[in-house]
Design a protein around this motif. Sequence first.
Motif, mmCIF file in Angstrom:
data_model
loop_
_atom_site.group_PDB
_atom_site.id
_atom_site.type_symbol
_atom_site.label_atom_id
_atom_site.label_comp_id
_atom_site.label_asym_id
_atom_site.label_seq_id
_atom_site.Cartn_x
_atom_site.Cartn_y
_atom_site.Cartn_z
ATOM 1 N N ILE A 237 20.264 12.916 -16.765
ATOM 2 C CA ILE A 237 20.149 11.966 -15.700
ATOM 3 C C ILE A 237 20.759 12.437 -14.392
ATOM 4 O O ILE A 237 22.029 12.704 -14.277
ATOM 5 N N ALA A 238 20.004 12.768 -13.551
ATOM 6 C CA ALA A 238 20.325 13.290 -12.126
ATOM 7 C C ALA A 238 20.926 12.072 -11.452
ATOM 8 O O ALA A 238 20.875 11.020 -11.656
ATOM 9 N N ALA A 239 21.551 12.517 -10.136
ATOM 10 C CA ALA A 239 22.261 11.426 -9.370
ATOM 11 C C ALA A 239 21.418 10.457 -8.819
ATOM 12 O O ALA A 239 21.726 9.397 -8.694
ATOM 13 N N ASN A 240 20.240 10.697 -8.752
ATOM 14 C CA ASN A 240 19.212 9.671 -8.041
ATOM 15 C C ASN A 240 18.360 8.951 -9.071
ATOM 16 O O ASN A 240 17.395 8.075 -8.801
ATOM 17 N N THR A 249 7.448 11.539 -22.227
ATOM 18 C CA THR A 249 8.325 10.310 -21.934
ATOM 19 C C THR A 249 7.867 10.015 -20.538
ATOM 20 O O THR A 249 7.614 9.002 -20.128
ATOM 21 N N TYR A 250 7.492 11.328 -19.748
ATOM 22 C CA TYR A 250 6.964 10.859 -18.218
ATOM 23 C C TYR A 250 5.573 10.464 -18.439
ATOM 24 O O TYR A 250 5.287 9.214 -17.581
ATOM 25 N N TYR A 264 12.463 1.561 -19.857
ATOM 26 C CA TYR A 264 13.857 1.634 -19.565
ATOM 27 C C TYR A 264 14.223 3.195 -20.311
ATOM 28 O O TYR A 264 13.607 3.426 -21.293
ATOM 29 N N ILE A 265 15.288 3.586 -19.716
ATOM 30 C CA ILE A 265 16.094 4.875 -20.179
ATOM 31 C C ILE A 265 17.330 4.289 -20.912
ATOM 32 O O ILE A 265 18.047 3.594 -20.156
ATOM 33 N N THR A 316 11.304 12.234 -15.876
ATOM 34 C CA THR A 316 10.441 10.776 -15.139
ATOM 35 C C THR A 316 11.221 10.555 -14.060
ATOM 36 O O THR A 316 12.507 10.502 -13.978
ATOM 37 N N PRO A 317 10.382 10.348 -12.794
ATOM 38 C CA PRO A 317 11.064 10.244 -11.509
ATOM 39 C C PRO A 317 11.771 8.629 -11.525
ATOM 40 O O PRO A 317 11.225 7.866 -12.185
ATOM 41 N N HIS A 318 12.771 8.617 -10.871
ATOM 42 C CA HIS A 318 13.579 7.424 -11.054
ATOM 43 C C HIS A 318 12.803 6.181 -10.526
ATOM 44 O O HIS A 318 13.006 4.909 -10.909
ATOM 45 N N ASN A 319 11.658 6.269 -9.679
ATOM 46 C CA ASN A 319 10.960 5.091 -9.257
ATOM 47 C C ASN A 319 10.043 4.489 -10.321
ATOM 48 O O ASN A 319 9.433 3.643 -10.080
ATOM 49 N N LEU A 320 9.672 5.268 -11.526
ATOM 50 C CA LEU A 320 9.055 4.709 -12.501
ATOM 51 C C LEU A 320 10.041 4.010 -13.774
ATOM 52 O O LEU A 320 9.559 3.550 -14.574
ATOM 53 N N ILE A 321 11.161 4.120 -13.454
ATOM 54 C CA ILE A 321 12.132 3.734 -14.507
ATOM 55 C C ILE A 321 12.899 2.259 -13.881
ATOM 56 O O ILE A 321 13.264 2.104 -12.744
ATOM 57 N N THR A 322 12.391 1.323 -14.895
ATOM 58 C CA THR A 322 12.802 -0.209 -14.437
ATOM 59 C C THR A 322 14.510 -0.268 -14.525
ATOM 60 O O THR A 322 14.770 -0.875 -13.453
#
Length: 344
Positions: A237-240, A249-250, A264-265, A316-322
């Motif tokens: 998981i990156a900093a953002n 998964t994406y 959720y991740i 998976t971009p962060h904006n798709l993760i609840t």
Amino acid sequence: MITIEWKNNAVKIIDQTKLPGKFEYLYIKDIKTLWHAIKVLKVRGAPALGAAAALGVFLAIKNSKAENFPAFKAELDKIISYIGSSRPTAKNLFWGLERIRKTVLNNKTKPVPTLKKLIFEEAHKIIREDMVSCRNIGRFGAKLVKKGDTILTVCNAGMLATIDYGTALGVIYRCQEEKKKIKVYACETRPLLQGARLTTWELSRKGIDVTLICDNMAATLMQQGKIDMVIAGADRIAANGDAANKIGTYSLAVLSRHHKIPFYIAAPESTFDLSIKSGKDIPIEERDAKEIKELFFKEAMALPEVKVYNPAFDVTPHNLITAIISDKGIIKPPYQLNIKKVLK
């Protein structure tokens, strides 16, 4: 059931390539065999790889003849580099290696036999910490799940991917302990079928209501209103907040957004890589074409000359993760700020 441990002077692992047909332990007594076991996924899952890396260092260096620190460190550096070359994506593998390196550097004035003992102790500390962190993930994550919910998951982020409990499946196990009567749909997870071979195997053993689906059936289930949330694990998981996990998964995150389903991740602190700003900098492993064309088939499913693209992970971009379910608590957007706050 313990996925990986030190036993009989060897690294003891469950051979996950044999499941579900055969449950077999391997006792690994040399570093080349361990490297190969990691490469071909006899042992797999980001947290389990952290433990494998640490135990692997001890396995390789326990018989070292080095008589001083410079000689010992030179040997250690080669071993760490070799183990790190096995698989590039999972942060936990490198985190485990760096834990061992730091332990040695912090005790460089001590004799070589003491350094070996400290490596062994640090490896076991990593194992014990994983047992605690996975249960914390389960405890935090279960708060997001209502009684009777149906959860979709992908790949295997359970006991087999950790020491003995799980990240994404750890949430499911905690819900079972709380008698929430949940149901699970498991994506088969092409091309290596970790969902079919591993996730359904361990959930069935635990008496959890699990249904296997092909990867391309997820959208239909969501359209039919059969899924309440998606919970996946992560390898880095990156900093953002961008999260690398098993390929596919994406796709589930995109589908979840369209159908207004929480995505959720679930991952421990050791999976976060704050040195990487975003997912575009996460190294993605590409694997052998045989995994797609012939591995689980009686005969090849494509012509020999057909080209294959086989990335093992997507981001998976962060904006798709609840939200990210960590062992330190639930992390919600904005991730750039809240990852640091929760993990401090």
